[in-house]
Design a protein around this motif. Sequence first.
Motif, mmCIF file in Angstrom:
data_model
loop_
_atom_site.group_PDB
_atom_site.id
_atom_site.type_symbol
_atom_site.label_atom_id
_atom_site.label_comp_id
_atom_site.label_asym_id
_atom_site.label_seq_id
_atom_site.Cartn_x
_atom_site.Cartn_y
_atom_site.Cartn_z
ATOM 1 N N GLU A 177 0.825 -1.214 0.000
ATOM 2 C CA GLU A 177 0.000 0.000 0.000
ATOM 3 C C GLU A 177 0.857 1.262 0.000
ATOM 4 O O GLU A 177 0.463 2.277 -0.566
ATOM 5 C CB GLU A 177 -0.960 -0.021 1.189
ATOM 6 N N LEU A 178 2.032 1.176 0.642
ATOM 7 C CA LEU A 178 2.966 2.303 0.549
ATOM 8 C C LEU A 178 3.384 2.491 -0.902
ATOM 9 O O LEU A 178 3.500 3.615 -1.402
ATOM 10 C CB LEU A 178 4.196 2.050 1.427
ATOM 11 N N GLY A 179 3.602 1.363 -1.604
ATOM 12 C CA GLY A 179 3.958 1.435 -3.018
ATOM 13 C C GLY A 179 2.838 2.041 -3.848
ATOM 14 O O GLY A 179 3.085 2.735 -4.840
ATOM 15 N N THR B 251 4.763 -4.660 -12.965
ATOM 16 C CA THR B 251 4.915 -6.072 -13.258
ATOM 17 C C THR B 251 6.116 -6.651 -12.518
ATOM 18 O O THR B 251 7.160 -6.005 -12.418
ATOM 19 C CB THR B 251 5.091 -6.324 -14.767
ATOM 20 N N SER B 252 5.930 -7.854 -11.983
ATOM 21 C CA SER B 252 7.080 -8.485 -11.344
ATOM 22 C C SER B 252 7.923 -9.233 -12.373
ATOM 23 O O SER B 252 8.992 -9.735 -12.059
ATOM 24 C CB SER B 252 6.602 -9.443 -10.247
ATOM 25 N N TYR C 9 4.558 -9.209 -0.725
ATOM 26 C CA TYR C 9 4.102 -7.851 -1.035
ATOM 27 C C TYR C 9 4.180 -7.553 -2.528
ATOM 28 O O TYR C 9 3.453 -6.697 -3.042
ATOM 29 C CB TYR C 9 4.828 -6.788 -0.201
ATOM 30 N N LEU C 10 5.039 -8.267 -3.249
ATOM 31 C CA LEU C 10 5.097 -8.043 -4.701
ATOM 32 C C LEU C 10 3.813 -8.523 -5.372
ATOM 33 O O LEU C 10 3.299 -7.873 -6.296
ATOM 34 C CB LEU C 10 6.304 -8.765 -5.300
ATOM 35 N N ALA C 11 3.295 -9.647 -4.892
ATOM 36 C CA ALA C 11 2.049 -10.156 -5.460
ATOM 37 C C ALA C 11 0.904 -9.179 -5.197
ATOM 38 O O ALA C 11 0.094 -8.895 -6.085
ATOM 39 C CB ALA C 11 1.742 -11.528 -4.860
ATOM 40 N N ILE C 12 0.867 -8.643 -3.968
ATOM 41 C CA ILE C 12 -0.197 -7.678 -3.651
ATOM 42 C C ILE C 12 -0.050 -6.438 -4.530
ATOM 43 O O ILE C 12 -1.026 -5.920 -5.082
ATOM 44 C CB ILE C 12 -0.146 -7.282 -2.155
ATOM 45 N N ALA C 13 1.205 -5.964 -4.676
ATOM 46 C CA ALA C 13 1.446 -4.761 -5.472
ATOM 47 C C ALA C 13 1.020 -4.983 -6.919
ATOM 48 O O ALA C 13 0.454 -4.092 -7.570
ATOM 49 C CB ALA C 13 2.927 -4.378 -5.398
ATOM 50 N N GLU C 14 1.282 -6.163 -7.424
ATOM 51 C CA GLU C 14 0.886 -6.472 -8.800
ATOM 52 C C GLU C 14 -0.644 -6.448 -8.922
ATOM 53 O O GLU C 14 -1.201 -5.919 -9.873
ATOM 54 C CB GLU C 14 1.439 -7.851 -9.188
ATOM 55 N N ARG C 15 -1.303 -7.031 -7.904
ATOM 56 C CA ARG C 15 -2.762 -7.019 -7.899
ATOM 57 C C ARG C 15 -3.304 -5.598 -7.855
ATOM 58 O O ARG C 15 -4.339 -5.294 -8.418
ATOM 59 C CB ARG C 15 -3.294 -7.803 -6.696
#
Lengths: 500, 330
Positions: free
Chosen positions: B246-248, B320-321, B309-315
């Motif tokens: 969420e910070l991202g 893209t990861s 957190y990368l998966a959440i950020a992608e969602r």
Amino acid sequence: MRPTARHLRIVVQAAVLVGFLVLVWLLAEPRVRGEAASVLLAVDPLTAIGTALADWTVPRWAWIGFVILALTAVTGRFFCGWICPLGTLQQLVSRIASPRRRLLLERNRYRRWFAIKYVVLAVLLASAALGLMHIGWLDPISLLHRTMASAVRPLWHGGLSPGGWVSFALVAAILLLSAWMPRLFCRAVCPLGALLGLFARLAPIGIRRDAAACNECKLCLIPCQGADEPLGEHRVSECHLCLNCLYSCPENGLGFGVRAQPAAGAKEPSLDVGRRRFLLATVATIAITPVLRVSGGGLSASTADAIRPPGALDEGAFLARCITCGACVAACPTGALLPDLGHTGVDGLFTPVLVPRRGWCEPSCTRCGEVCPTGAIAAVTAKAKQAINGPAEVTIGTAFVDRGRCLPWAMDTPCIVCEEMCPTSPKAVWLETVHAVKRDGSEVRLQRPHVEPELCTGCGLCENRCPVGEKAAIRVSSVGESRDPRNRLLQRPGAVTSPA
Amino acid sequence: MPNHERHEIESLYGRIGRREFLRLWGRPGIAALALGAVGAALAGRAGRHRPAAPAQVSAPPDWRVRAEPILAASNGQGPSVNVRRVIAELGGIERFVGKGESVLIKPNCGWDRLPEQAANTDPELVAELVRMCLAAGASRVIVADNTCQDPARCFRRSGIGPAAKEAGARIVHQGTSDSASLDLGGTVLGVWPVLKALAEADRVINVPVVKQHSLAVATLGMKNWLGVLLGSRARLHQRIHQSVAELGAALRPTLTVIDATRILTGGGPTGGSLALVRKADAIAISTDPVAADAWGAEQLRLGPMALPYLAIAERLGLGTSNWRSILRQA
């Protein structure tokens, strides 16, 4: 107006006062060498005599104080009138509050109860000889320095504390009293003034009165700081050498130079203490001192929350040397050190303790030991207090996890902040991974902190950052501190075991 | 009152006239009335709490520039050359920093550690970025961090303070900065105090160092945002992956520069022992913060799936990861 010696005195007083304040701020300035920032503490011969009696050591640069003491035996209490910053502040207050001239005539007469300060001196020196250093409570240099460091400086930098407040209240009371009677503290209480007064009686040089010129107008009493009665039997032990009387005499009957020696058969005015009273005070102190050492003076184990700065000597020697000047308190970059009130007994009053909720001991910092004028906190190297690739040489305590408050232990809530913060390498705080079942049946992965006591330095960064408010869930106590073999936690191979 | 008593009192005290009465009781009476009025006005207010004036809360600015998602990397040339080559590959710093814009560079400068210990971003890299921004015409460059240890010591011993100052930047940390309140939104964040310099910057470059982390698995770009937060950020660890993602989502940097000059492979985020440090001499820069973090994870031999957190950020649609899909090797 022609510049006179009085003007020179005012310039010197102002310079010392400003220098005193500036140096308190420079204690925390890493570009200034620590021993330079605490240099003014060395001008005080009383604390030097105190540590010499208590611990057979003298502070760094104590020779400055002894030179001042020697000069006092030549020319009287010039220190009080010209140098002492607490004296300067009182003089300033009494000048601003300025009682009426007629009142001053009365207030500036000598009173017999001014001799209390000699009793104060006897009590403090006798207890110092028994290893109980309370000189810093009332010594004007220590008292003012501690007040500046722990009560005034925090107004800008934060870190107010009860110990600082009490010191401030003492100074405030002294200044308020000086509005009623100029330099009341110097005249009646100050143990340093008493010490210098004893030496001043030997002084051949001082205020000289031409008895033939005196018409008893008493004008010299009005600006007199020491209440030493320049117009009559001049009390050289009380004279601050402010030289005000010289310039108030309309007959030019007072001068500065070799004093007239008392006529044959006559003696110096007495100190008004009397040998018996002096002796009684000393004996009473010797009787009471052991009772005052309620914390045992380090002879028994240390108290849990008396976390001392890194490099502090073992508790007995530490208490004998600490003059409670507060230099370390002002120097600590994280504001972790506070003048103690209540954790370390009467004998530890105002000595520095580290309160991890306020700050932590920065592993690479050695500032408190650098500024300590007496070596109560020995200088240590940063390497010795950093546990990198193994245990540290200098530790100040050990962290303990409170499993009843810790989020992953007690609340099944993830948190690793203490481990994240732990600055040792390998980390003293390590995590045990568990999969716990919560109340609602869901499974949660938790990392529960443990402390490896061998590696913990007691720096307190974990306690400082623990998200569990007011009372942290990981807390440092003094056990395991390297300075005291009796307060050890682990049996280390080759370690010196307790002598007792 | 019976007459004889009144006479007795009058004979004792004398008869008090109106004028005399006012002279005696006028001033104390007024004072008493005034006190009573103040008391009446304040009565009942004791339990009432006057809330502090609400802080100015604003949404975080968007620092991105219009650019395609792209990631460039370079290795083996030392941090200064690496970063110059990567920036050149991305089309030059002028694409990202305009004339007269103020730039904030956020290194990881959280720890009282030396550069060799790899707990902080490489100072040479930070200084080179400062020089490039100034050369592009930036009005000023600020290097900022809310450090975890004594800020003066962290900036000095990490080398970032002296290097950035020499390059022409201003240092900002929690001891020197005011705070501003930003509404970071999300499900766990909400309104947070941040370093004011962040809220005021036109462009923001995030420059984390690659480190192992016991809870976040690896600390990279989006985790580095904890270093602009003031307040009780230690509570974010209770839901660290959601918080980091969420910070991202809230803070969208112009560029994310991943410093893998030295990698802290264990004992993170503080490290200490040099045995924990691996020299990789690599730097990647991306306009896509998710791709940047995925590249950073790769340096720790971790796939993107290792970092929740990368998966959440992608969602959340932050990028893209699959960093290889947008890679350009410089």
